[in-house]
Design a protein around this motif. Structure first.
Motif, short mmCIF file in Angstrom:
data_model
loop_
_atom_site.label_atom_id
_atom_site.label_comp_id
_atom_site.label_asym_id
_atom_site.label_seq_id
_atom_site.Cartn_x
_atom_site.Cartn_y
_atom_site.Cartn_z
N TRP A 4 37.43 33.98 49.55
CA TRP A 4 37.76 35.29 48.99
C TRP A 4 36.81 36.31 49.60
CZ3 TRP A 4 42.23 36.01 46.80
CH2 TRP A 4 42.88 34.91 46.27
N LEU A 5 37.32 37.04 50.58
CA LEU A 5 36.49 37.96 51.33
C LEU A 5 36.51 39.35 50.72
CD1 LEU A 5 37.36 36.93 54.99
CD2 LEU A 5 35.43 36.19 53.58
N LEU A 6 35.35 40.01 50.77
CA LEU A 6 35.20 41.38 50.28
C LEU A 6 34.91 42.27 51.47
CD1 LEU A 6 32.78 40.47 47.36
CD2 LEU A 6 35.24 40.82 47.17
N TRP A 7 35.65 43.36 51.57
CA TRP A 7 35.44 44.32 52.66
C TRP A 7 35.54 43.66 54.03
CZ3 TRP A 7 31.28 43.48 49.16
CH2 TRP A 7 31.43 44.16 47.95
N TRP A 285 49.05 49.14 28.73
CA TRP A 285 48.63 50.00 29.84
C TRP A 285 49.42 49.75 31.12
CZ3 TRP A 285 45.30 47.49 26.52
CH2 TRP A 285 44.64 48.33 25.60
N GLY A 286 50.11 48.63 31.21
CA GLY A 286 50.88 48.35 32.40
C GLY A 286 51.00 46.87 32.66
N ASP A 287 51.54 46.53 33.83
CA ASP A 287 51.80 45.13 34.15
C ASP A 287 51.22 44.71 35.50
OD1 ASP A 287 53.44 46.52 35.84
OD2 ASP A 287 55.32 45.68 35.07
N SER A 288 50.20 45.42 35.95
CA SER A 288 49.51 45.04 37.18
C SER A 288 48.01 45.16 36.96
CB SER A 288 49.93 45.93 38.35
OG SER A 288 49.42 47.24 38.19
N LEU A 289 47.25 44.53 37.83
CA LEU A 289 45.80 44.56 37.66
C LEU A 289 45.25 45.97 37.74
CD1 LEU A 289 43.61 42.42 37.16
CD2 LEU A 289 43.08 42.54 39.59
N GLU A 290 45.90 46.83 38.53
CA GLU A 290 45.45 48.22 38.63
C GLU A 290 45.57 48.96 37.31
OE1 GLU A 290 47.41 46.67 40.70
OE2 GLU A 290 46.36 46.73 42.63
N LEU A 318 35.50 32.92 39.76
CA LEU A 318 34.80 34.20 39.66
C LEU A 318 34.88 34.97 40.97
CD1 LEU A 318 31.55 33.78 37.51
CD2 LEU A 318 33.46 35.35 37.15
N SER A 319 34.81 34.27 42.08
CA SER A 319 34.93 34.94 43.38
C SER A 319 36.28 35.64 43.51
CB SER A 319 34.75 33.93 44.52
OG SER A 319 33.42 33.48 44.59
N LYS A 320 37.33 34.95 43.11
CA LYS A 320 38.66 35.55 43.19
C LYS A 320 38.77 36.77 42.28
CE LYS A 320 43.61 34.62 42.68
NZ LYS A 320 44.64 33.58 42.38
N GLU A 321 38.23 36.66 41.05
CA GLU A 321 38.30 37.80 40.12
C GLU A 321 37.57 39.01 40.70
OE1 GLU A 321 40.16 37.78 37.06
OE2 GLU A 321 40.87 36.07 38.22
N LEU A 322 36.41 38.78 41.30
CA LEU A 322 35.67 39.89 41.92
C LEU A 322 36.44 40.49 43.08
CD1 LEU A 322 32.04 38.45 41.87
CD2 LEU A 322 33.00 40.21 40.36
N ALA A 323 37.09 39.64 43.86
CA ALA A 323 37.88 40.13 45.00
C ALA A 323 39.07 40.95 44.51
CB ALA A 323 38.34 38.96 45.86
N LEU A 324 39.72 40.48 43.47
CA LEU A 324 40.88 41.21 42.94
C LEU A 324 40.47 42.56 42.37
CD1 LEU A 324 42.74 38.28 41.14
CD2 LEU A 324 43.46 39.44 43.23
N LEU A 325 39.35 42.60 41.66
CA LEU A 325 38.87 43.87 41.11
C LEU A 325 38.46 44.83 42.22
CD1 LEU A 325 36.75 42.59 38.09
CD2 LEU A 325 38.84 43.97 37.95
N THR A 326 37.83 44.29 43.25
CA THR A 326 37.42 45.13 44.38
C THR A 326 38.63 45.77 45.05
OG1 THR A 326 35.43 43.83 44.78
CG2 THR A 326 36.26 45.10 46.62
N GLU A 327 39.68 44.98 45.21
CA GLU A 327 40.90 45.50 45.81
C GLU A 327 41.56 46.54 44.91
OE1 GLU A 327 45.19 43.87 47.58
OE2 GLU A 327 43.75 42.49 46.69
N ALA A 328 41.56 46.28 43.60
CA ALA A 328 42.26 47.17 42.68
C ALA A 328 41.53 48.50 42.48
CB ALA A 328 42.43 46.47 41.32
#
Length: 369
Positions: A4-7, A285-290, A318-328
């Motif tokens: 799970w890469l960041l940036w 609030w919606g149906d996507s992570l954003e 946890l790595s995936k959750e951080l990556a998903l939040l970073t993207e969102a």
């Protein structure tokens, strides 16, 4: 766990992390579930570990906490003996370490593991042996990790005081705190007020599932009946925030009394983004992570932490959750560091240990820079 890469170039698994909200019976390896199910005679809707993992993810992606929880009949079904509990706990620790976790709290409900003759104390002892073995294996690999048990009572049952007493008996042998879990709506923390009073008298900290499948009254009860020092999920605290957008595209937020109480006292929210989406906790609030209120709560100064809830059901780490939040939300390394320091400061550890953990996390992030 890596990958799970960041940036574009930072491997999220290399970041030091703290895991506060992670269920033992929701964190098994799919292959382990499949193998143990064959031995225990537990029926599964799959022919191998890989397909079983896909089944768990599909069943959990229901939009309902009640439906989501039904998948646990399979995992708890294979966790009814001491050897199986030991194995699951050992692998749990190894998987956390592979994901860069330095400190993890492992929550589980011993009362759900008594079908084949185990006692409550025997179950806790079996899990602790597995955790200890996992820690030893991680140390032999040149890394380090620390873990603690959060003994959990099922909120729909009437064993709260009994489980609280169990936690106290084992607090010097691996147990670091107490929790209640299970179907939230209709089963408020006030049902277990006697247990929470006893824990307070014994100086054992509690975190309480609230604000996931029920709203503000559940969170309020967690605080004032459960004496919670952290809120398990707590995502629906955002119902106490009123966002008003002006013509100039600026937003103004009115923070309600309950939300202000939690923010001003820096009571940690154990947010689990993927799980919150799966169970419908963020449906308002919606149906996507954003659409998740995570960023709103963070920007307003709440002590947000990032968690997996159930790694098996959500197919996450946890790595995936951080990556998903970073993207969102376009977070940077400083934001991710803040989330980990929030978790370290909220861990059920002595003050000096929390400070040492925070120093290790900061050093680890500095090394990434």
């Amino acid at each position: 766990m890596a990958g799970w890469l960041l940036w574009g170039d930072v491997d999220a698994a290399k970041l030091p992390k703290v895991s506060l909200h992670d269920h033992l019976d929701g964190g098994l390896r799919p292959a382990t579930v499949f193998e143990l199910a064959q031995d225990a005679g537990v029926e599964v809707a799959a022919t191998d570990g890989e397909s079983l993992g896909a089944w768990f993810r599909g069943q959990a992606d229901s939009g309902s906490l009640v439906e989501y929880l039904k998948t646990f009949a399979v995992t708890t079904g294979v966790m009814q003996t001491a050897p199986n509990l030991e194995r699951v706990a050992r692998e749990f620790v190894e998987d956390l370490a592979d994901d860069g976790v330095l400190y993890g709290e492992v929550r589980w409900a011993p009362e759900q593991h008594l079908e084949r003759g185990l006692t409550l104390d025997g179950a806790v002892e079996a899990v602790q042996r597995g955790l200890d073995t996992g820690v030893e294996r991680v140390q032999r690999s040149g890394r380090s990790i620390r873990v603690g048990q959060l003994v959990t009572a099922m909120r729909h049952a009437d064993r709260g005081l009994e489980i609280a007493e169990l936690a106290v008996r084992h607090r010097d042998r691996g147990v670091v705190g107490f929790d209640i879990a299970g179907a939230e709506a209709g089963f408020p923390p006030s049902r277990h007020r006697v247990a929470f009073d006893y824990l307070a008298e014994q100086h054992v900290p509690a975190t309480v599932h609230a604000g996931e499948a029920d709203g503000l009254d559940s969170i309020r009860s967690a605080l004032f009946d459960g004496r919670a020092l952290r809120i398990g999920h707590g995502v629906r605290l955002a119902e106490d925030l009123v966002v008003e957008r002006e013509d100039d595209d600026r937003s103004y937020v009115t923070v309600g009394r309950l939300a202000r109480w939690i923010r001003d006292r820096q009571i940690a929210l154990e947010l689990s983004p993927s799980s919150n989406l799966q169970t419908g906790a963020i449906a308002a609030w919606g149906d996507s992570l954003e659409d998740h209120p995570f960023d709103l709560l963070y920007q307003l100064g709440f002590r947000v932490t990032v968690n997996t809830d159930n790694r098996l059901m959500s197919g996450t780490s946890l790595s995936k959750e951080l990556a998903l939040l970073t993207e969102a939300f376009d977070y940077d390394l400083d934001d991710l560091l803040t989330f980990q320091l929030n978790a370290a400061e909220s861990a059920f550890l002595p003050l000096e240990d929390r400070e040492a953990l925070a120093d290790r996390i900061t050093s680890g992030f500095d090394a990434i820079d």
